[in-house]
Scaffold this active site. Structure first.
Site, PDB file in Angstrom:
ATOM      1  N   GLY A 188       0.784  -1.237   0.000  1.00  0.00           N
ATOM      2  CA  GLY A 188       0.000   0.000   0.000  1.00  0.00           C
ATOM      3  C   GLY A 188       0.810   1.278   0.000  1.00  0.00           C
ATOM      4  N   SER A 189       1.975   1.283  -0.658  1.00  0.00           N
ATOM      5  CA  SER A 189       2.731   2.540  -0.662  1.00  0.00           C
ATOM      6  C   SER A 189       2.008   3.595  -1.504  1.00  0.00           C
ATOM      7  CB  SER A 189       4.175   2.330  -1.127  1.00  0.00           C
ATOM      8  OG  SER A 189       4.215   1.959  -2.479  1.00  0.00           O
ATOM      9  N   LYS A 246     -20.180 -15.818  -7.060  1.00  0.00           N
ATOM     10  CA  LYS A 246     -19.592 -14.591  -7.615  1.00  0.00           C
ATOM     11  C   LYS A 246     -20.572 -13.441  -7.512  1.00  0.00           C
ATOM     12  CE  LYS A 246     -16.123 -15.680 -11.079  1.00  0.00           C
ATOM     13  NZ  LYS A 246     -15.849 -15.788 -12.503  1.00  0.00           N
ATOM     14  N   LEU A 248      -5.026  -6.820  -6.643  1.00  0.00           N
ATOM     15  CA  LEU A 248      -4.624  -7.942  -7.485  1.00  0.00           C
ATOM     16  C   LEU A 248      -5.766  -8.798  -8.016  1.00  0.00           C
ATOM     17  CD1 LEU A 248      -1.401  -9.016  -5.553  1.00  0.00           C
ATOM     18  CD2 LEU A 248      -1.594  -7.629  -7.631  1.00  0.00           C
ATOM     19  N   LEU A 292      -9.504  -8.994 -10.330  1.00  0.00           N
ATOM     20  CA  LEU A 292     -10.331  -8.309 -11.326  1.00  0.00           C
ATOM     21  C   LEU A 292     -11.545  -7.722 -10.614  1.00  0.00           C
ATOM     22  CD1 LEU A 292     -10.582 -10.673 -14.428  1.00  0.00           C
ATOM     23  CD2 LEU A 292      -9.519  -8.416 -14.297  1.00  0.00           C
ATOM     24  N   ASN A 344      -6.833   3.089 -12.255  1.00  0.00           N
ATOM     25  CA  ASN A 344      -5.818   2.103 -11.874  1.00  0.00           C
ATOM     26  C   ASN A 344      -4.447   2.662 -12.211  1.00  0.00           C
ATOM     27  OD1 ASN A 344      -4.726  -0.467 -11.074  1.00  0.00           O
ATOM     28  ND2 ASN A 344      -4.477  -0.991 -13.246  1.00  0.00           N
ATOM     29  N   HIS A 385      -0.525   1.389 -13.234  1.00  0.00           N
ATOM     30  CA  HIS A 385       0.201   0.211 -13.710  1.00  0.00           C
ATOM     31  C   HIS A 385       1.670   0.610 -13.905  1.00  0.00           C
ATOM     32  CE1 HIS A 385       0.580  -3.692 -15.667  1.00  0.00           C
ATOM     33  NE2 HIS A 385       1.382  -3.097 -16.530  1.00  0.00           N
ATOM     34  N   ASP A 436      -6.309  -3.661 -18.125  1.00  0.00           N
ATOM     35  CA  ASP A 436      -5.207  -2.730 -18.462  1.00  0.00           C
ATOM     36  C   ASP A 436      -5.404  -1.992 -19.786  1.00  0.00           C
ATOM     37  OD1 ASP A 436      -3.793  -3.253 -16.153  1.00  0.00           O
ATOM     38  OD2 ASP A 436      -2.430  -4.681 -17.066  1.00  0.00           O
TER      39      ASP A 436
HETATM   40  C1  GRF Z   1       2.467  -0.625  -7.949  1.00  0.00           C
HETATM   41  O1  GRF Z   1       3.648  -0.878  -8.672  1.00  0.00           O
HETATM   42  C2  GRF Z   1       1.343  -0.357  -8.912  1.00  0.00           C
HETATM   43  O2  GRF Z   1       1.767   0.240 -10.112  1.00  0.00           O
HETATM   44  C3  GRF Z   1       0.817  -1.735  -9.189  1.00  0.00           C
HETATM   45  O3  GRF Z   1       0.931  -2.421  -7.963  1.00  0.00           O
HETATM   46  C4  GRF Z   1       1.991  -1.862  -7.204  1.00  0.00           C
HETATM   47  C5  GRF Z   1       1.417  -1.545  -5.846  1.00  0.00           C
HETATM   48  O4  GRF Z   1       2.397  -1.162  -4.936  1.00  0.00           O
HETATM   49  N1  GRF Z   1      -0.527  -1.708  -9.702  1.00  0.00           N
HETATM   50  P1  GRF Z   1       2.004  -0.598  -3.505  1.00  0.00           P
HETATM   51  O5  GRF Z   1       1.194  -1.686  -2.785  1.00  0.00           O
HETATM   52  O6  GRF Z   1       1.199   0.640  -3.714  1.00  0.00           O
HETATM   53  O7  GRF Z   1       3.296  -0.325  -2.805  1.00  0.00           O
END
Ligand code: GRF
Length: 195
Positions: free
Chosen positions: A12-13, A65, A90, A92, A107, A109, A150
């Site tokens: 969760g950074s 579901k 992680l 869908l 989102n 990525h 994506d």
């Molecule tokens: C990040 O690299 C983001 O781009 C991807 O998942 C990672 C999540 O990292 N979708 P964090 O949990 O926010 O540190």
């Protein structure tokens, strides 16, 4: 004040960068809750430290579901969600949720989409593929979530140079730094455009 609901499955950074931006006034919104699919992750500690409610919704603990999607939808409605922010989520997002929140799910990525997106491209696999291909630049992308994984419209990107001695870990760390800058800034701009 618009309500953001963050979905996360990991450390969760990015979630933290959103909390920090709200705290410092750079992001004009309220984080209404964290929704996660597991109970043992860093994101939950971060939410608790910030006094943000946590909802753990794991599809495997629902009998179908549809039951899972309905629980997710009713939680989002109760929270009066204006914008859903996926930050390292992680799973869908069910199609019914994407349809109900069309255009208001973002989102992030860790590549320059459309390169290295889609099934199988997550975590260090993305950065390994970039390095193996010899790409001189990579970066991160913020896009609107659609039912195609994506593939929704790109709303912001930041480039990061790939250095000759980069490993997936060093590249990931430099890209993550850009993510932490770009995501709160982009969310803020996006929210201003919503009526
Ligand atoms: C990040 O690299 C983001 O781009 C991807 O998942 C990672 C999540 O990292 N979708 P964090 O949990 O926010 O540190």
């Amino acid at each position: 004040m618009k309500n953001i609901v963050v979905f996360a499955s990991g450390s969760g950074s990015n979630f933290q960068s959103i909390l920090d931006a709200v705290q410092s006034g750079r992001l004009n919104a309220r984080v209404a809750a964290l929704i996660t699919d597991r109970g043992d992750i860093g994101s939950i500690d971060r939410a608790q430290r910030a006094g943000i409610p946590v909802h753990i919704l794991n599809p495997v603990s629902f009998k179908s579901k549809d039951a899972y999607s309905e629980a997710l939808l009713s939680t989002l409605q109760e929270l009066r969600t204006d914008l859903i922010v996926l930050a390292g989520y992680l799973r869908l997002v069910p199609a019914t949720v994407i349809q109900a929140y069309e255009g208001v799910i973002l989102n992030i990525h860790p590549s320059l989409l459309p390169r290295y997106g889609g099934k199988g491209y997550y975590g260090s696999r993305v950065h390994k593929a970039v390095i193996d291909a010899g790409d001189p630049v990579s970066g991160c992308t913020i896009h609107v979530v659609t039912e195609e994984y994506d593939e929704g419209p790109v709303i912001a990107q930041a480039e990061v140079q790939v250095l000759p001695d980069d490993t997936p870990e060093t590249l990931a760390a430099r890209i993550l730094k850009e993510e932490h800058r770009l995501y709160p800034e982009t969310i803020n701009t996006y929210l201003q455009k919503l009526n």
